[in-house]
Design an enzyme around this catalytic site. Structure first.
Site, PDB file in Angstrom:
ATOM      1  N   ASP A   2       0.746  -1.188  -0.254  1.00 50.37           N
ATOM      2  CA  ASP A   2      -0.365   0.077   0.542  1.00 50.37           C
ATOM      3  C   ASP A   2       1.135   1.780  -0.253  1.00 50.37           C
ATOM      4  O   ASP A   2       2.689   0.823  -0.309  1.00 50.37           O
ATOM      5  CB  ASP A   2      -0.504  -0.327   1.418  1.00 50.37           C
TER       6      ASP A   2
HETATM    7  C1  BGC Z   1      -4.548   3.444   0.244  1.00 44.78           C
HETATM    8  C2  BGC Z   1      -4.818   2.393  -1.022  1.00 44.78           C
HETATM    9  C3  BGC Z   1      -4.942   3.249  -2.585  1.00 44.78           C
HETATM   10  C4  BGC Z   1      -3.798   3.468  -2.057  1.00 44.78           C
HETATM   11  C5  BGC Z   1      -3.370   4.272  -3.919  1.00 44.78           C
HETATM   12  C6  BGC Z   1      -3.404   4.171  -0.124  1.00 44.78           C
HETATM   13  O1  BGC Z   1      -3.591   5.262   0.678  1.00 44.78           O
HETATM   14  O2  BGC Z   1      -4.758   2.770   1.300  1.00 44.78           O
HETATM   15  O3  BGC Z   1      -6.085   1.323  -0.703  1.00 44.78           O
HETATM   16  O4  BGC Z   1      -5.202   1.861  -4.064  1.00 44.78           O
HETATM   17  O5  BGC Z   1      -3.176   4.719  -1.110  1.00 44.78           O
HETATM   18  O6  BGC Z   1      -4.677   5.671  -4.032  1.00 44.78           O
END
Ligand code: BGC
Length: 719
Positions: free
Chosen positions: A241
């Site tokens: 993530d």
């Molecule tokens: C989120 C993810 C997301 C990623 C990219 C993160 O803050 O937890 O779910 O895909 O950002 O935007």
């Protein structure tokens, strides 16, 4: 494309760059993305013809910027219902169709990976991102998300199954240590992921922010290598993530192939450049050629399938009309009828007064990376008018003006900022003169009140007024309207435009009809109108329990300890999540898991249960015994015998949504349940205990219509 040949020509530096993203595009001094608004990219290696690939969110539709500098053209994407609403459809075909439509927009906008589905379990109703997630039950989650993944990937783009694992809150999500037993992990928190990985082969998995039993998920070898690859056979790549973990070397060693978005040091000043750190570790021999090649190979094996790699000429022109229909259809099956005292559907001639600012600011979905930018959102007031409901136009226009004024003239049809760290204040609901309600109750035949909520990334919801509970002015609005309309023998309906449970028990008696319309995406008003008028018979059922009160919930430790700034959250309720808790410990919810009414009634009959090799075959008949056509969702729960291992009261093991059944029409349903799926996890094995297994077929987890039993002998299954 020969991956081994590419690897043999790559320098160590190129390999290290391939396992780290380019940085959050367009922010923190980074170059803008190839597709503006996308969340990340992989590094290209031009001399070897390896292109950059583009990654964009998310679960309710493709999240990219709708506007680009110096361009007239807009880049909108279709807003689909939130994932909890998709789960309320219990309809595998719909999940496939939604996935396919989103996959198509992903491909046609030049994106290679859709960062979805998000399938964390609804452990606690206050998790700010529950709307992005499916359910409190892993089987419902896993089965439906599998179809979604198949749909997206049928378009030749990838998915990212997230957030792996046990990421069930937003509070301190980047470092909270989730302490959970292996049994609860295996049976509840990992189960949905296991089902999707095995059934649908997602191209990628996204490791979660949190620690799991002491180790960051993105640095957790047990999770990413032993469980995910060795046990489940996952062949895609794992990406972290965004900015997760604290040690890129550990990430690479643990099996986190791709570190996203890269350049973490631009954001967290105490961090170093991941590429530099990995180079040093390589030079010291901490990261071997074998490990590095393995990570690169795993990534390239997927990248070669992407549209970017294949040089796909995308149109920037998806078929919005077609996808709007898919969004509408999904929403129309996800609405859940919770209460109906002879008020719904109402006739075309009924004069309807709609109250509440949510009729104007209808919430299409939550905020954060699960947000989308559609061409439009049809709010409830406009949707009703468009569908020919005889709405009180003066009242609706009054609300429209008032909302515009309260938002300082900045009126927009819905909440707009995706990363809205400052959530727009909730609008007051005490904006009507008593006289207005009086007049409306004279002129109209019934009242509809819209109650809206929004939540999203970074923050959890709270068990306070205005969030889990009604605000004082919402409560007063419902009380006043209920009194004035009922005095005149007229009925009141509440539409719940929300992303997760709120408290309803204390005011439910004030209303005659209650419809959970969730956050239904861009077609909101149209779908809700069609259900209210009976053009569509509601056929959604709850994927998550609505408790009577917050104090009833099992996950008491949420969001962790110490209270002021939690660092650790212990999942003390263990496997007793959602209905497994309410049913086993006899805590009566307001609306149970699997609950939902229809405008017709169904009869269940002729249950037969037999053993068929390694499966149990359960079959029964469902008949529409009411006056209008409709669909029913039948659920099969199994109660395992009391043996050495504690067991929940019963657990969902299968489900089936019928076709649209005409009055008197019936359908014979036949479901296979694997013996292995009836086991409990104990001491590194899946154990089927000996005894009678009760097979319960129901219209909800508490409305069991048929029951039978079958005796099974003890059996052990390897992981
Ligand atoms: C989120 C993810 C997301 C990623 C990219 C993160 O803050 O937890 O779910 O895909 O950002 O935007």
């Amino acid at each position: 494309m020969d991956v081994e040949k590419i690897i043999s020509q790559m320098t160590v530096e190129e390999k290290i760059k391939l396992v780290v993203g380019v940085g959050l595009p367009g922010m923190f001094g980074n170059e803008p993305s190839i597709v503006p608004g996308a969340a990340g990219e992989t590094h290209p290696i031009e001399r070897l013809n390896v292109p950059a690939t583009v990654h964009a969110d998310g679960p309710a539709g493709l999240r990219i910027n709708p506007e680009r500098p110096n361009e007239e053209k807009k880049y909108h994407a279709t807003a689909f219902p939130i994932a909890s609403m998709l789960a309320s459809t219990w309809n595998r075909e719909i999940l496939f169709e939604v996935g396919k439509a989103m996959g198509n927009e992903t491909k046609e906008y030049g994106v290679d990976f859709l960062l979805a589905p998000a399938i964390n379990i609804h452990r606690n109703p206050l998790c700010g991102r529950n709307f992005e997630y499916y359910s409190e039950d892993p089987v419902l989650t896993g089965e439906l998300a599998s179809c979604f993944v198949e749909g997206v990937q049928s378009e030749g783009v990838g998915t990212s199954l997230k957030h792996f694992a046990a990421n069930n809150q937003e509070t301190n999500r980047m470092f909270i240590d989730t302490i959970v037993s292996e049994r609860a992990l295996r049976e509840i928190y990992l189960k949905g992921f296991e089902i999707v990985v095995k059934n649908a082969k997602p191209w990628t998995v996204m490791s979660a922010y949190n620690k799991l039993n002491g180790k960051y998920c993105s640095q957790n070898k047990w999770l990413l290598t032993k469980v995910l690859r060795e046990e489940w056979g996952f062949e895609g790549f794992v990406m972290s993530d965004w900015f997760a973990g604290d040690n890129p070397v550990e990430q690479i060693k643990a099996g986190n192939d791709l570190i996203m978005p890269g350049k973490t040091y631009n954001v967290f000043k105490n961090r170093r450049d991941e590429i530099e750190e990995l180079k040093e570790a390589y030079e010291k021999g901490e990261i071997t050629d074998e490990i590095l090649n393995e990570r690169v190979r795993t990534i390239l094996n997927v990248l070669v399938k992407t549209p970017s790699f294949k040089g796909y000429k995308y149109s920037n022109n998806p078929d919005f009309e077609k996808h709007a229909e898919v969004s509408y259809k999904a929403a129309s099956e996800g609405i859940v009828l919770l209460k109906n005292e002879n008020v719904l559907p109402f006739t075309k001639v009924a004069k309807v007064a709609i109250f509440g600012t949510g009729q104007i600011e209808t919430v299409k979905g939550g905020f954060g990376s699960g947000d989308t930018h559609p061409r439009y959102t049809i709010n409830i007031f406009d949707g009703f008018k468009e569908k020919g409901v005889k709405v009180d136009e003066n009242l609706g226009e009054f609300y429209r003006e008032k909302v515009r004024e309260l938002r300082n003239g900045q009126y927009k049809p819905a909440y707009v900022n995706e990363f809205n760290l400052k959530i727009p204040p909730k609008l007051p609901e005490d904006i009507l003169a008593e006289k207005t309600i009086d007049e409306a109750s004279e002129k109209n035949d019934l009242a509809i009140i819209v109650i809206s909520r929004i939540s999203g990334e970074f923050v959890d919801r709270k068990a306070v007024k205005g969030d889990f509970y009604l605000s004082d002015d919402e409560r007063k609005l419902i009380e006043d309207i209920s009194r004035k309309f009922r005095e005149k023998g007229k009925k009141v309906i509440v539409l719940l435009n929300i992303g997760g449970p709120i408290e309803i028990a204390s005011w439910i008696d004030l209303v005659d009809g209650l419809l959970l319309v969730w956050q239904p995406g861009q077609e909101a008003g149209r779908v809700v109108a069609d259900v209210c008028m009976g053009n569509v018979n509601p056929s959604g059922k709850l994927p998550t329990t609505f408790p009577k009160d917050y104090k009833d919930i099992p996950s008491k430790s949420f969001p962790g300890a110490p209270k002021e700034n939690p660092t650790e959250v212990i999942y003390e309720e263990d496997i007793y999540v959602g209905y497994r808790y309410y049913d086993t410990f006899q805590v009566e919810p307001l609306f149970e898991f699997g609950y939902g009414l229809s405008y017709t009634n169904f009869e269940y009959k002729d249950l037969s249960i037999s053993k068929n090799g390694e499966n149990i075959e359960v079959s029964f008949e469902i008949k529409n015994i009411g006056k209008v056509e409709g669909k029913e969702i039948a659920q099969v729960y199994v109660k395992a015998p009391k043996g050495k291992i504690d067991k929940p009261y019963h657990e969902l093991k299968g489900f089936y949504k019928t076709k649209l059944l005409k009055p008197n029409e019936s359908e014979r349903v036949s479901l296979l349940i694997k013996l292995k799926d009836l086991t409990s996890f104990c001491k590194n094995k899946w154990i089927l205990e000996e005894g009678d297994y009760y097979i319960r077929v129901g219209a909800s987890s508490r409305d069991i219509r048929l029951e039978g039993k079958i005796y099974l002998e003890e059996k052990e299954f390897e992981i």
